[in-house]
Design an enzyme around this catalytic site. Sequence first.
Site, short mmCIF file in Angstrom:
data_model
loop_
_atom_site.label_atom_id
_atom_site.label_comp_id
_atom_site.label_asym_id
_atom_site.label_seq_id
_atom_site.Cartn_x
_atom_site.Cartn_y
_atom_site.Cartn_z
N GLU A 1 11.01 11.19 4.22
CA GLU A 1 10.30 12.47 4.05
C GLU A 1 10.34 13.28 5.34
O GLU A 1 10.55 14.50 5.31
CB GLU A 1 8.86 12.20 3.60
CG GLU A 1 8.81 11.60 2.21
CD GLU A 1 7.41 11.29 1.73
OE1 GLU A 1 6.67 10.58 2.45
OE2 GLU A 1 7.04 11.75 0.64
N GLU B 1 8.04 3.42 -2.56
CA GLU B 1 6.64 3.68 -2.93
C GLU B 1 6.26 2.99 -4.24
O GLU B 1 5.16 2.45 -4.37
CB GLU B 1 6.38 5.19 -3.03
CG GLU B 1 6.20 5.88 -1.68
CD GLU B 1 7.51 6.25 -0.98
OE1 GLU B 1 8.61 5.78 -1.41
OE2 GLU B 1 7.46 6.98 0.02
C1 1HE Z 1 5.10 -1.93 9.18
C2 1HE Z 1 5.79 -1.06 8.30
C3 1HE Z 1 5.04 -0.07 7.66
C4 1HE Z 1 7.21 -2.44 9.14
N1 1HE Z 1 3.72 0.00 7.89
N2 1HE Z 1 3.79 -1.81 9.38
N3 1HE Z 1 7.43 1.72 3.88
C5 1HE Z 1 7.90 0.55 3.43
O1 1HE Z 1 7.52 0.05 2.38
C6 1HE Z 1 8.89 -0.14 4.31
C7 1HE Z 1 8.29 -1.42 4.82
N4 1HE Z 1 9.11 -2.00 5.89
C8 1HE Z 1 10.24 -2.70 5.64
O2 1HE Z 1 10.73 -2.79 4.54
C9 1HE Z 1 10.87 -3.36 6.85
O3 1HE Z 1 9.87 -3.50 7.86
C10 1HE Z 1 12.08 -2.58 7.43
C11 1HE Z 1 13.28 -2.66 6.47
C12 1HE Z 1 11.74 -1.12 7.70
C13 1HE Z 1 12.45 -3.22 8.79
O4 1HE Z 1 12.66 -4.59 8.62
P1 1HE Z 1 12.67 -5.53 9.93
O5 1HE Z 1 13.06 -6.91 9.47
O6 1HE Z 1 13.50 -4.90 10.99
O7 1HE Z 1 11.16 -5.51 10.48
P2 1HE Z 1 9.88 -6.30 9.92
O8 1HE Z 1 9.88 -7.69 10.46
O9 1HE Z 1 9.74 -6.15 8.46
O10 1HE Z 1 8.68 -5.46 10.56
C14 1HE Z 1 8.35 -5.53 11.94
C15 1HE Z 1 6.88 -5.20 12.07
O11 1HE Z 1 6.67 -3.85 11.64
C16 1HE Z 1 6.00 -6.06 11.17
O12 1HE Z 1 4.77 -6.22 11.83
P3 1HE Z 1 4.39 -7.61 12.59
O13 1HE Z 1 3.05 -7.35 13.17
O14 1HE Z 1 4.44 -8.66 11.53
O15 1HE Z 1 5.48 -7.79 13.62
C17 1HE Z 1 5.80 -5.19 9.95
O16 1HE Z 1 4.61 -5.49 9.24
C18 1HE Z 1 5.69 -3.83 10.61
N5 1HE Z 1 6.02 -2.76 9.67
N6 1HE Z 1 7.09 -1.41 8.30
C19 1HE Z 1 3.13 -0.86 8.73
N7 1HE Z 1 5.60 0.83 6.83
C20 1HE Z 1 2.80 9.90 3.24
S1 1HE Z 1 3.31 8.94 1.95
C21 1HE Z 1 4.66 7.98 2.49
C22 1HE Z 1 4.73 6.74 1.65
C23 1HE Z 1 5.55 5.66 2.28
O17 1HE Z 1 6.12 5.80 3.34
S2 1HE Z 1 5.63 4.21 1.38
C24 1HE Z 1 6.87 3.28 2.15
C25 1HE Z 1 6.35 2.46 3.27
#
Ligand code: 1HE
Length: 257
Positions: free
Chosen positions: A109, A129
């Site tokens: 976005e 989402e």
């Molecule tokens: C996060 C977030 C997040 C990672 N919010 N903490 N977005 C998503 O649904 C995407 C969610 N994220 C992923 O699918 C993956 O993290 C990635 C593909 C982006 C990256 O993967 P990777 O293997 O490089 O990293 P990871 O091990 O998954 O994440 C590293 C850390 O970032 C981990 O935290 P930690 O404390 O365990 O190390 C994750 O929890 C954290 N992290 N993504 C919070 N999104 C205004 S409306 C908009 C609506 C949306 O955007 S919905 C989609 C949200």
Amino acid sequence: MDYLTLEYNGDVAILGLNRPAKRNAISDAFVEELNSAITEIEGRAKAAVIHGHGPHFCAGLDLAEHVKKTPFEGVQGSRRWHEVFARIQRGKLPWFAALHGAVVGGGLELASSVHVRVADKTAFFALPEGQRGIFVGGGASARTARLMGVSRMTDLMLTGRSVDADTAERWGIVNYVAAEGMALDEAVKMAARAATNAELSNYAIIHALPRINDMAQDDGLWVESLISSFTATSPEAEARLNAFLSKRAGKVTNPNA
Ligand code: 1HE
């Protein structure tokens, strides 16, 4: 700044999303910092580039913060994203994005609110989402759907699949695909070129084109004629037109030459 880096290369502002440990997930405080950075950039630069530090451009909404919100807080958060991203899309300057790794959810976005997108080969795009039990809230239904079309966006959201950079280019999500690691260089070069255009022309391009696209054709043509005569009578236009006529300005180049 806690979540952003900001540097300048001549007239080009280079704004980096800088929360790599959380994959540049965007919290409320992050959005406010982005808002302040836009104000600063508009006071100093003629074009801007946004990119992400770490392995990904942006993982979208900070889900850890979002999960604690009431529905009303969620609506207010979404409206704030709309306000701040609108300052990029319909602000003072042309914005470019350099994309790599995950460009997902709110990350897509944010990328959709800039004017020109460059992705490197590592970039992938998704709208997860539906899988998270929520809906897009940072402008995707209005902006991203206009880039790729409603049918493709519906597919992405229902299936939860990701598409790669080449597919994103074919679908109109991005304008250019660069070699791995080269998106930022390419985006900065393009922004530097855009910064040499007449400011009023850039302003008309970013404001008039999307609005005219949303109008009935006849209304759009009427608005176009007014903007065209308004820009053409500016002193800068006169100077630039005379520079070309007296052979002091560059010619249009043939891409195959
Ligand atoms: C996060 C977030 C997040 C990672 N919010 N903490 N977005 C998503 O649904 C995407 C969610 N994220 C992923 O699918 C993956 O993290 C990635 C593909 C982006 C990256 O993967 P990777 O293997 O490089 O990293 P990871 O091990 O998954 O994440 C590293 C850390 O970032 C981990 O935290 P930690 O404390 O365990 O190390 C994750 O929890 C954290 N992290 N993504 C919070 N999104 C205004 S409306 C908009 C609506 C949306 O955007 S919905 C989609 C949200």
